[in-house]
Every structure is written in C-alpha cells, then in structure tokens.
Design a protein around this motif. Structure first.
Motif, PDB file in Angstrom:
ATOM      1  N   PRO A 218      30.187 -43.060  31.289  1.00 59.45           N
ATOM      2  CA  PRO A 218      28.915 -42.366  31.538  1.00 59.45           C
ATOM      3  C   PRO A 218      28.838 -41.024  30.825  1.00 59.45           C
ATOM      4  CG  PRO A 218      30.002 -42.976  33.621  1.00 59.45           C
ATOM      5  CD  PRO A 218      30.933 -43.347  32.528  1.00 59.45           C
ATOM      6  N   GLU A 219      30.016 -40.365  30.599  1.00 56.35           N
ATOM      7  CA  GLU A 219      29.956 -39.051  29.937  1.00 56.35           C
ATOM      8  C   GLU A 219      29.658 -39.168  28.445  1.00 56.35           C
ATOM      9  OE1 GLU A 219      33.708 -39.028  31.670  1.00 56.35           O
ATOM     10  OE2 GLU A 219      32.059 -39.565  33.031  1.00 56.35           O
ATOM     11  N   VAL A 220      29.884 -40.344  27.910  1.00 58.29           N
ATOM     12  CA  VAL A 220      29.736 -40.479  26.458  1.00 58.29           C
ATOM     13  C   VAL A 220      28.267 -40.591  26.089  1.00 58.29           C
ATOM     14  CG1 VAL A 220      30.143 -42.007  24.507  1.00 58.29           C
ATOM     15  CG2 VAL A 220      31.999 -41.466  26.073  1.00 58.29           C
ATOM     16  N   LYS A 221      27.851 -39.710  25.210  1.00 56.67           N
ATOM     17  CA  LYS A 221      26.451 -39.711  24.774  1.00 56.67           C
ATOM     18  C   LYS A 221      26.384 -39.453  23.268  1.00 56.67           C
ATOM     19  CE  LYS A 221      24.169 -39.107  28.969  1.00 56.67           C
ATOM     20  NZ  LYS A 221      24.736 -40.204  29.775  1.00 56.67           N
ATOM     21  N   LEU A 222      25.380 -40.052  22.688  1.00 53.80           N
ATOM     22  CA  LEU A 222      25.053 -39.731  21.289  1.00 53.80           C
ATOM     23  C   LEU A 222      23.654 -39.134  21.301  1.00 53.80           C
ATOM     24  CD1 LEU A 222      26.164 -43.020  19.469  1.00 53.80           C
ATOM     25  CD2 LEU A 222      27.386 -40.856  19.558  1.00 53.80           C
ATOM     26  N   ALA A 223      23.376 -38.233  20.347  1.00 54.41           N
ATOM     27  CA  ALA A 223      22.041 -37.628  20.355  1.00 54.41           C
ATOM     28  C   ALA A 223      21.483 -37.555  18.943  1.00 54.41           C
ATOM     29  CB  ALA A 223      22.116 -36.230  20.964  1.00 54.41           C
ATOM     30  N   THR A 224      20.296 -38.054  18.787  1.00 45.83           N
ATOM     31  CA  THR A 224      19.641 -37.898  17.485  1.00 45.83           C
ATOM     32  C   THR A 224      18.836 -36.609  17.506  1.00 45.83           C
ATOM     33  OG1 THR A 224      17.669 -39.088  18.167  1.00 45.83           O
ATOM     34  CG2 THR A 224      19.453 -40.384  17.160  1.00 45.83           C
ATOM     35  N   GLY A 225      18.477 -36.155  16.316  1.00 45.01           N
ATOM     36  CA  GLY A 225      17.705 -34.919  16.251  1.00 45.01           C
ATOM     37  C   GLY A 225      16.906 -34.852  14.959  1.00 45.01           C
ATOM     38  N   THR A 226      16.301 -33.693  14.753  1.00 46.19           N
ATOM     39  CA  THR A 226      15.422 -33.477  13.609  1.00 46.19           C
ATOM     40  C   THR A 226      16.060 -33.873  12.291  1.00 46.19           C
ATOM     41  OG1 THR A 226      15.205 -31.391  14.777  1.00 46.19           O
ATOM     42  CG2 THR A 226      13.737 -31.738  12.908  1.00 46.19           C
ATOM     43  N   LEU A 227      17.337 -33.530  12.134  1.00 46.15           N
ATOM     44  CA  LEU A 227      17.950 -33.682  10.810  1.00 46.15           C
ATOM     45  C   LEU A 227      18.353 -35.119  10.491  1.00 46.15           C
ATOM     46  CD1 LEU A 227      20.093 -30.444  10.410  1.00 46.15           C
ATOM     47  CD2 LEU A 227      17.699 -30.877   9.875  1.00 46.15           C
ATOM     48  N   ASN A 228      18.245 -36.016  11.466  1.00 44.14           N
ATOM     49  CA  ASN A 228      18.596 -37.406  11.176  1.00 44.14           C
ATOM     50  C   ASN A 228      17.444 -38.164  10.521  1.00 44.14           C
ATOM     51  OD1 ASN A 228      20.076 -37.024  14.297  1.00 44.14           O
ATOM     52  ND2 ASN A 228      21.280 -37.314  12.442  1.00 44.14           N
ATOM     53  N   ALA A 229      16.293 -37.532  10.467  1.00 43.81           N
ATOM     54  CA  ALA A 229      15.093 -38.254  10.041  1.00 43.81           C
ATOM     55  C   ALA A 229      14.813 -38.179   8.548  1.00 43.81           C
ATOM     56  CB  ALA A 229      13.883 -37.737  10.811  1.00 43.81           C
ATOM     57  N   GLY A 230      15.664 -37.485   7.776  1.00 40.69           N
ATOM     58  CA  GLY A 230      15.374 -37.465   6.342  1.00 40.69           C
ATOM     59  C   GLY A 230      15.768 -36.182   5.632  1.00 40.69           C
ATOM     60  N   ALA A 231      16.331 -35.216   6.387  1.00 40.51           N
ATOM     61  CA  ALA A 231      16.708 -33.952   5.745  1.00 40.51           C
ATOM     62  C   ALA A 231      18.059 -34.068   5.036  1.00 40.51           C
ATOM     63  CB  ALA A 231      16.782 -32.833   6.785  1.00 40.51           C
ATOM     64  N   LEU A 232      18.853 -35.040   5.406  1.00 42.77           N
ATOM     65  CA  LEU A 232      20.227 -35.124   4.878  1.00 42.77           C
ATOM     66  C   LEU A 232      20.443 -36.484   4.226  1.00 42.77           C
ATOM     67  CD1 LEU A 232      21.931 -33.611   8.070  1.00 42.77           C
ATOM     68  CD2 LEU A 232      21.327 -32.381   5.980  1.00 42.77           C
ATOM     69  N   LEU A 233      19.821 -36.664   3.088  1.00 47.26           N
ATOM     70  CA  LEU A 233      19.824 -37.984   2.463  1.00 47.26           C
ATOM     71  C   LEU A 233      21.146 -38.307   1.779  1.00 47.26           C
ATOM     72  CD1 LEU A 233      16.263 -38.002   0.830  1.00 47.26           C
ATOM     73  CD2 LEU A 233      16.982 -39.035   3.014  1.00 47.26           C
TER      74      LEU A 233
END
Lengths: 483, 564
Positions: free
Chosen positions: B420-435
């Motif tokens: 339950p403690e394990v989490k992944l989180a997406t954010g702004t930079l996953n959408a195309g800033a770091l190609l």
C-alpha cells in the motif's frame, strides 16, 4: 580556336588528332595567355628575346634559338619517347608493366602530386616578374626570360597531364593554377617558398640555384613514376631545368668572383669596403644562401612522412636514380636520422625507409648543393689565394631555419647554422647575422640598376665566361627594351 | 575531488569529467556581447595518456570533455550569447578530427563510449541551436577533416575559408578504412541534405572539397577569402545573433547567467556520493545501485527571480541533481566497463518533486527555466544511450514521481513491490517536456502498444499517486511482487541478467528501447555503435595489415575483399 593554332603548338603527343586534348586546351590556352600578359615579365612583352624553343625531342630539335616576343613563344608539349615494355621500378607494384592510364586507386593522389608540382611553375614566373627592370646585363636579362618561358612550358607539361588523364577535375585544377597568385593573401601558391618574394638578382640566382634544384630532384623522383606519361614528361622537363640551375650556379659564382675582385682592388677584407665599392660582400651572399637553401629544403616535405611512404609504396614517386639501388621495395629497411626529442636533445632514430623517402631525396639534394658551394669556394681560392683562407661559403645544417618537419620552428625547434639546438631567443638575437636583413635588402635594391647596353655589365657581378649558343657576350640578347 | 592530472594508464580516460574554463588546456572562450568565440587550440603534448601526440588540432576525450563543458557553460553562464563561433585558435588548421593513434591504442569498448560522448556534445550543440536560441557558426579557417568536419556539421552554419587549399573532408574511408560514423555520414545527408551520390563521392575523396564546389554541394554554407574571412564571419555571427534573439526571446526575469558550481563528489572505495545522487558498485555481481534523491522543500518557486536565485546559489534541485546524474553516467560508462546492470532507485517526497517540476515548467519561457528543462532532457537521453541494463526498483520509500518517474520509464524493466505504501506519480514533465532522442515521450514509448493509455495515465495521475496495483494495470510495472516474493524475484532477475552476453544485451536493449519511428539522432547512435565500431574491429581496419594499422607505416594495407 582554329586548327592552325593547334598546328603551331610544337608537340609529340599527336595533338592534331587528339580531340579531348584540343577541347581542353581551347578553354585553357586563352586564359594562359591572359595570365602570362598579366603576371609574366613586367613590360617586356613586346621585346624581342633571343630564346631557345623546343620544337621536337630529337637532338637537333629541343634547342632551337631565335628572337621571339614572349607572348608568341611556342610553348609545346613534349614527352620523352616511350620505352617499350617499361616496368614499374619500385614499391609494391615493382616489376609490373608501367601504367599508361591513371590507375583509379591512385587517381586522387597522382592528381595532387601533379598539381603541387605544376603550381610551382607559374609561381616562379610571378615571383620574378619585376626583375627585368634591374638586370645587370642583356645576357642575364635573356637568361631570366628563358627561365620564365620554360617555367611556362613546364606548366604546360603538367597541364597536359591534367587535361589528358584527369577529366573534368583535371581541367578545373588546370584553371585553378592560373588563378592562384604567388604571395597573394587570398589565393596563395601551394608551397611556402613559392610565396616568398624574389626581390633582387641575388635572390634570383639563389632561387634558380637552390629552389629550382629542388625542382630537379622532384622531377627526377617523378620521372621514376610507374605512371608512364608522368615519367616521360618529367624526363623531358629535366633537360630544361638544367639550364635554370646553370643560371643560378654561375650567377652566384659571378657575384662571388666580383666580391673577390673588389677585395683585391680595395685591399680590404671588410664587408663595408666592398659595399663602398658597390659589390656584394661574401657575408651577405652567405646570408642569402642560408635563406634560400633552408626555404628550398622545406619543399621536400617532412622528414618522417606517411605521404612519402604512400607515394613510394604505390609506385608513384621513386628515389633519385632509383636504378642505382639494388633493392626497390623499401620494406624492412631503416633510415637513421637525428630526431629532436624531449628536453631539446637530438636522438639518432631508426625510421622505416619508406617513411624517410623525403629525407633520402633531400640527401641527394644536399650533396648536389654542396658540389656547387665547393665550386664557389674554389673561385674564392683562385681569386684570393692565401688571403681567402678565412672566406668560405657553407651550406647550413639541414636543421637550420626550417618551417616544417621535425626540425621546424613551428614545432618550437631552433638550431644554429651548424645544427646545434638553441633557444628561440638566441635564434632571434643572431638572426641578422645568419639571414638577410632589411639593410641588406635596401642595399641590394640600391645597387640593382639596369644595364642595357650590349656587352656591358653591372659593377656588382662579374661577366659570364661565355655567351649563349656560341654567341659573343656583346651579342644583343634582348632587343626593343621598354622605354 | 580527484586530481585531474594525467594518469599513468595507457587508457585515454580521465578520472573526472568535470572541468571549468580556467582549467581548459585546449579551448578558450572569448566573449563579445551576444557573440562568443570558442577557439580550439589543442596542445599537442597534453594527451590524456602517453602514446600519441595531438597534432593538427586532433582530439581525444580530454579535448572533448572541455568542448562539452564549454557548450554547457555557454548556455548557463552566458545566456546573453546568441551566436557561438566555433573556430581554430591555430593558424592554417581547423581540426583534423579524432586522433588516429589514440583510437588505434584504445579498446573497442572505449571507442564506442568515446564516439557516443562526442556525438552527445554535438547533439547538445544542436539542441542549443534549436531550442535555446544560441546559434553555432563554424568558422573553418584551415583544413577540416573527419571529426573536425563532423563538429562543423553539428553547427547551424559553416563558413569555409577560400584560400585555394583549405578543404572540408571525410577521409576515413579512403585513408583509414573506417567510417566518419560519429554522425558524419548521417549529418551529411540527413542534416545538410547533401545529395546522396555527391555524399558518396565526397566520402571517398581523401583530400576533400574546397572553394565554390563545397558550397554547390552544400558541404558548407558560405566561403570567404582570407582577407575578408574574419569580417564575413563577424557579420554573419551578428546576423545570426539578431535573428536568434527575435525568434526566441526570453520571458522577463534576470538575464544574467548562473555559474555551474563544481559537483565534487566524494569517492570512497566503491561508492560515489553527490548531494542528490549516490552510486554504489557491487563489483562481485557486476551491478550498481544508483539512487537519486528528490528535492527538499522550497523548490516550488513562483517567479523567474526566485528560480534564478536558487540556481545562482547552486541550490536548484532540478539543475544540480540532473548534473550529478549526468556525471555519474559518464563515470559508469568510462570507468566501469564491467558493471552490466544498474539498479535505479529514488528516494524523497513525491509531492515535492511534482511541485518543483510544475514550478519549473511554469518558467519554460524564461531562459533559465528552459535551459534547466533542456538539460534534464539531455541527461535522460544520455541514460537512454548508456550500454548497461537498467532495472528500476520501486519500494515503499521510493519517489518515482514526475521527472524522477522518467528513470523508471527509461529503464529496461521495472520491479515494483506490491504494498500500500508503494506509489508512482505522474506530473507535468511526463507529458512531453523530456523527450527521448526519437522525439517521443518515454511514457508514449512505454505504451506504444496502446497509445490511448498515455492520456489515461496522465489523467489518473492528476488525481493523485497511482497505487502499485493500478500502475501495474496501466502497464508501468514489468514485475509486481509482494513482500514475500519481491527480494528473491529481484535477486534472480539480477543474477540472470548479469549472466547473459554483454554484447547481446547491449544490442538487444538498443533495439527495444526505442519502438516506433526513429530520427537522425537515433540513427547516428545505432550506426556508430554497430557499423562504425564493427568496422573498427575488423581485420580490414585493425588487423595486422588493416588500413588503420598501416596508416603512417611503410606498408600499404591489404584487404580481405569479401563483402559482408
């Protein structure tokens, strides 16, 4: 261009039937003539000059003498007659039939060799174009022009190879040789010594003595080439080159002789006394000798050279008199040479022979130069007897004043004329002792006054031993001088 | 900080990849308002190790590290510079390319890494040209061959001196029997759009091409005679600078540069520790644990000024942490050839990462925000191109969020603890800033079988961190294992991985990491790793009679004529 014009060009390459060569020359010739008029001897284009023209390769044909206006000189295309069954005399293709056409794998290398050689020919004409105004005699003036027109013919010889064997880019290279200019900042000639100004007649004699002698050795090496047309072309050029070196060698000799005569007349060994008497003192001769010998040595290329190895391996450029060697592959052999190493020490180093081919060729050159220097020293002896014991001209060490290679000053190496390593500072402090100075140049400029009366000679040089082609020294070698 | 002095090794690798202008041996930067001159003047007698001399402005890794540093510092420390003129500080030579004798004495693995690093610097130049409004102009004032011409081609424009002798050339094939393959051939046709038949002629012409023809063939953009060369370069440099300023102005905020402070990691036996990045080597198992820590509080700045202040103090996490990652990747590549597998781990507060990312992204029009983002992207691309296996390991304390989630997406596999403690989180930079180098997002590459999932993941991520189970359903976990299985599963996977052929793994990973379409960038890396360096180890190049072996020797090469 008319067919008649081609027929006026002396040749033994069947020009009248060679459409490809005709087409190439049709483009190039007018540009060559424009170049000659623009960059050839200044203001002497309308003079009648007693010139030698090669009209055939037969023994009676290669030295035809008559008055001619230089732009109308019959520059021709001559190759030594083909030797049937000739084989390649050295390198990896040793013993195979010589190539009558350019082998594809060596095409670019060969073109580069030919362009580099060819570029020196018009360069020297450009370097010498103002000298006509200060010639010490009509005899010398004529010799200058003979050298000039023959350098022009040597350009033709190289252009013939480019036109006949290298297609479109050969034609482009031939054009480019008319576009570069000696000493031009934007379009300089390829090799360094050919961008140095030839300002005085002392420079001219030194140039024809030392720099044209490099030409002799390059031509000898190329006359060994497995590419037969190059070999045959260079062999024929050598006969003309011999005259240029004669002009230089005897020219310096006459300057030396005159200096000795003035030493006797003035009773003084002091260079200043010779200057006062209007001669060129021997120390000034020595400084010019240092300069032109070292500049000309650079023309042989680096002492340890992968290009030289490649040229030899490929059978493109051999050694001086390759026949005289018993082994012709150059493999598994070494050449020992002194190489500057860390801390300024010079260490004898074994260099694979093929990589040392430039140095091998330079060896022959240095020996040949030494022979001429010995001759000048005999003149001094003859003139001055015991008194001349302190006056000896000498070649500097081949490490002295070099611009390229393992002894090059660009790599921070400085040597005195005896070849001892010295610092840059020491070199600079001795420069005026070893190399021509501004005041030398200024003085030479002052005494170089034209002498145009037949049989008369300037005061700084002795007359020649004999005239040209059996003519008297008083013969009017050049007529219709510019006003 | 280690001593950067020459080692006694015969392997041309420095102990550190850090340098600074006051320590450059081979380059000099001259600043003149919005134009900078980067002068290459390689010291012959200062190679990285004995055995070769850096003649004719030829380069080794030591020279290349300085170039890389200069390119990086020009962006961060001199944002006012809009044109960088790359030129030679020596008379009548531009650059003769990579030093042949250095290459001849190097191992195959080193050569591949060297070529990659070299090309990454060239990509950084192109990145600056394209995205930073910092144009590069090659002022070629003398012969320019091989890697020298490749460097020139990395610039936006090339001006060649027209002196009747200076040429641009790719002499590798005819002279050395190898390829101008560190992007040379690919940039010739893909970037400069040289007709491919002409490219063929050019690449087999050892002496190269000069003058008018070099312009006609698009090998250079302009020629200028010696007497006008400096003026032509000057004029064009200022034009380019003006154009660049107009095309890509910076949003308001401090326009002065920020100094890139030394990273100075602590190296202690088998660990390397930076402020945010830690590497622990396990040489027995040929693995490494690379841990990257997220930021502390205070990174979610609200203005350009605040961003600039943080960066100026060396406290901007996004800049510092990714610079550290970059440095450690270089060390892994060059110093640790035996390490085959890198376990990627993260630690920190997910919310802080996401907030820092978002604040940075908000400043993407401001020059420094833009540069920091571009740098993060370049570092991640260096990771993509590293010939080691990467496994991301996600546990309770992990912090795979936003920019750090990219590490997981870049990895070859992800091992996720089901808890339950394990989490992944997406954010702004996953959408195309770091190609990636192929122009795709890592998330897109991960979901290449189901493109619609990218949006789904991003949308779900907006609502809060993903549980391990959800992440698995969304395709982000290679292996999801509970605490009873996890450790053993991971151990077996690691042991299996490091037992496989390292060559096969490198090839396999590079094939699988970039599904879908490719760009020039990927082509270059693929070809330099495979073609160029395959040719390098062939008998025809490096055998006893190979062309490279024979170069400069009295014997001519002898080839095995069979085509492969």
């Amino acid at each position: 261009m008319t067919v008649e014009l081609f027929e006026k060009i002396p040749n033994n390459v069947n020009l009248s039937a060679d459409k490809r060569l005709q087409r190439a020359l049709e483009q190039w010739l007018p540009n060559y003539i424009s170049w000659w008029k623009e960059m050839g001897p200044d203001q002497f284009q309308e003079s009648d000059v007693y010139l030698r023209t090669a009209v055939s390769v037969e023994s009676d044909g290669w030295a035809h003498f008559d008055y001619v206006k230089m732009p109308e000189y019959r520059w021709g295309i001559f190759l030594e007659p083909q030797v049937p069954g000739r084989t390649i005399g050295f390198g990896d293709h040793y013993g195979q039939p010589a190539w009558q056409e350019v082998p594809g794998e060596y095409r670019n290398t060969l073109r580069r060799i030919i362009v580099t050689q060819g570029d020196t020919e018009p360069a020297s004409v450009e370097q010498q174009r103002m000298l006509g105004h200060t010639a010490p005699s009509l005899y010398d003036l004529r010799n200058l022009f003979q050298v000039n027109v023959e350098e022009g013919r040597h350009l033709w010889a190289m252009v013939y190879l480019l036109h006949s064997y290298f297609g479109k880019d050969g034609r482009e290279e031939a054009e480019a040789m008319l576009e570069r200019r000696s000493g031009d900042r934007d379009k300089p000639r390829i090799l360094g010594a050919f961008n140095e100004p030839v300002k005085s007649w002392l420079d001219f004699y030194m140039f024809t003595m030392f720099t044209d002698r490099d030409g002799k050795f390059q031509l000898c090496a190329l006359s060994e080439s497995g590419f037969d047309p190059l070999s045959r072309t260079c062999k024929f050029m050598l006969t003309e080159e011999a005259h240029h070196m004669f002009v230089g060698e005897t020219g310096v000799d006459r300057v030396v002789q005159r200096a000795c005569e003035l030493m006797k007349e003035t009773g003084s060994n002091d260079p200043q006394a010779i200057v006062k008497a209007g001669g060129i003192p021997l120390d000034m001769v020595q400084r010019h000798l240092h300069l032109w010998f070292s500049l000309s040595e650079d023309l042989f290329g680096g002492e340890i050279s992968s290009n030289a190895a490649e040229f030899f391996a490929a059978g493109l450029k051999g050694r001086y008199k390759e026949d005289g060697y018993s082994e012709h592959t150059g493999l598994n052999q070494f050449y020992e040479m002194p190489v500057p190493s860390e801390g300024g020490k010079i260490v004898m180093t074994q260099v694979p022979l093929r990589n040392a081919m430039n140095e091998v060729l330079r060896d022959g050159y240095v020996a040949d130069c030494q022979r001429a220097v010995d001759k000048w020293n005999r003149t001094i002896e003859r003139q001055l007897g015991e008194r001349g014991a302190d006056f000896k001209l000498a070649l500097p060490s081949r490490r002295f004043h070099r611009q390229i290679g393992i002894y090059g000053m660009n790599a921070g190496n400085y040597f005195d004329p005896s070849g001892q390593p010295i610092s840059a500072g020491e070199f600079e402090s001795q420069r005026s002792k070893w190399l021509p100075t501004d005041s030398d140049r200024e003085y030479l400029k002052q005494i170089m006054r034209p002498v145009t009366e037949p049989g008369k000679i300037a005061g700084w040089i002795a007359p020649p031993a004999r005239g040209i082609n059996g003519q008297q020294i008083e013969f009017e070698y050049v007529r219709h001088l510019p006003a | 900080m280690e001593n950067a002095a020459k080692t006694e090794s015969t392997h041309p690798v420095p102990p550190s990849f850090e340098t600074a202008p006051d320590r450059y041996r081979h380059f000099r930067i001259e600043l003149d308002g919005d134009v900078a001159r980067l002068l290459m003047s390689v010291r012959e007698d200062e190679p990285l190790c004995p055995g070769y001399v850096l003649k004719l402005n030829s380069y080794d890794l030591g020279v290349d590290i300085e170039l890389c540093d200069a390119v990086q510092r020009l962006r961060f420390e001199h944002p006012e510079v809009r044109t960088v003129v790359v030129t030679s500080g020596r008379d009548r030579i531009f650059c003769a390319g990579a030093n042949i004798h250095m290459l001849a004495q190097s191992t195959h693995g080193f050569k591949v890494n060297f070529c990659k690093f070299t090309n990454e610097t060239r990509l950084a130049i192109e990145d600056a040209c394209r995205h930073s409004g910092q144009k590069y102009l090659a002022a070629v004032s003398g012969p320019c061959a091989g890697g020298g011409y490749e460097l020139a081609m990395a610039c936006d424009e090339i001006i060649l001196i027209d002196d009747g002798s200076s040429t641009v050339a790719l002499p590798e094939v005819p002279l050395l029997g190898v390829l101008p393959g560190t992007g040379g051939l690919t940039r010739l046709v893909d970037k400069r759009k040289v007709r491919r038949d002409r490219a063929d002629v050019f690449s087999t012409l050892a002496e190269g091409i000069r003058g008018k023809r070099s312009v006609e063939w698009r090998l250079v953009d302009q020629i200028a005679p010696r007497s006008r060369f400096a003026q032509v370069v000057h004029t064009r440099a200022h034009q380019l600078a003006t154009e660049a300023k107009a095309a890509l102005p910076s949003a308001p905020g401090p326009q002065t540069g920020v100094v890139l402070e030394p990273l100075s990691p602590t190296v202690d036996g088998d660990t390397i520790s930076y402020r945010f990045v830690h590497l622990k080597l396990d040489r027995t198992h040929r693995t490494a644990h690379l841990t990257m820590n997220g930021p502390g509080p205070g990174q979610a700045v609200g203005s350009a000024e605040a961003l600039h202040q943080l960066a100026s103090r060396g406290e901007l996490w996004a800049l510092r942490a990714f610079r550290e990652l970059d440095d450690v990747l270089c060390r892994l590549r060059f110093h640790e050839p035996l390490i085959g597998l890198v376990i990627l781990q993260t630690r920190g507060d997910r919310a802080e990462v996401l907030a820092a990312d978002a604040a940075l992204y908000a400043q993407r029009e401001y020059w420094l925000g833009r540069e920091v983002l571009l740098n993060m992207a370049r570092v991640l691309r260096r990771l993509d191109m590293t010939a080691k296996s990467f496994f991301a390991v996600v546990e309770g304390e992990s912090c795979f969020a936003g920019s750090l989630l990219e590490l997981l997406l870049a990895a070859d596999r992800s091992y996720v603890l089901e808890s339950p403690e394990v989490k992944l989180a997406t954010g702004t930079l996953n959408a195309g800033a770091l190609l990636c180098g192929n122009g795709q997002t890592r998330l897109g590459l991960r979901c290449h079988d189901q493109p619609a999932r990218v949006d789904e993941i991003l949308r779900r991520g907006e609502a809060g961190p993903l549980s391990a189970e959800d992440a698995d359903k969304l395709g982000l976990c290679t292996v999801l294992a509970d605490d009873l299985d996890f450790a053993d599963t991971l151990r077996l996977a690691v042991e299996e991985r490091v037992s496989l052929s390292p060559d096969a793994l490198t090839g396999m990973e590079q094939n699988l990491r970039f599904p879908g379409p490719d760009l020039s960038e990927g082509k270059v890396f693929g070809r330099l790793s495979a073609w160029q360096n395959w040719i390098f180890i062939r008998e025809n190049a490096t055998g006893p009679q190979g062309a490279l072996t024979s170069y400069g020797r009295p014997e001519r090469p002898s080839f095995d004529w069979r085509r492969t």
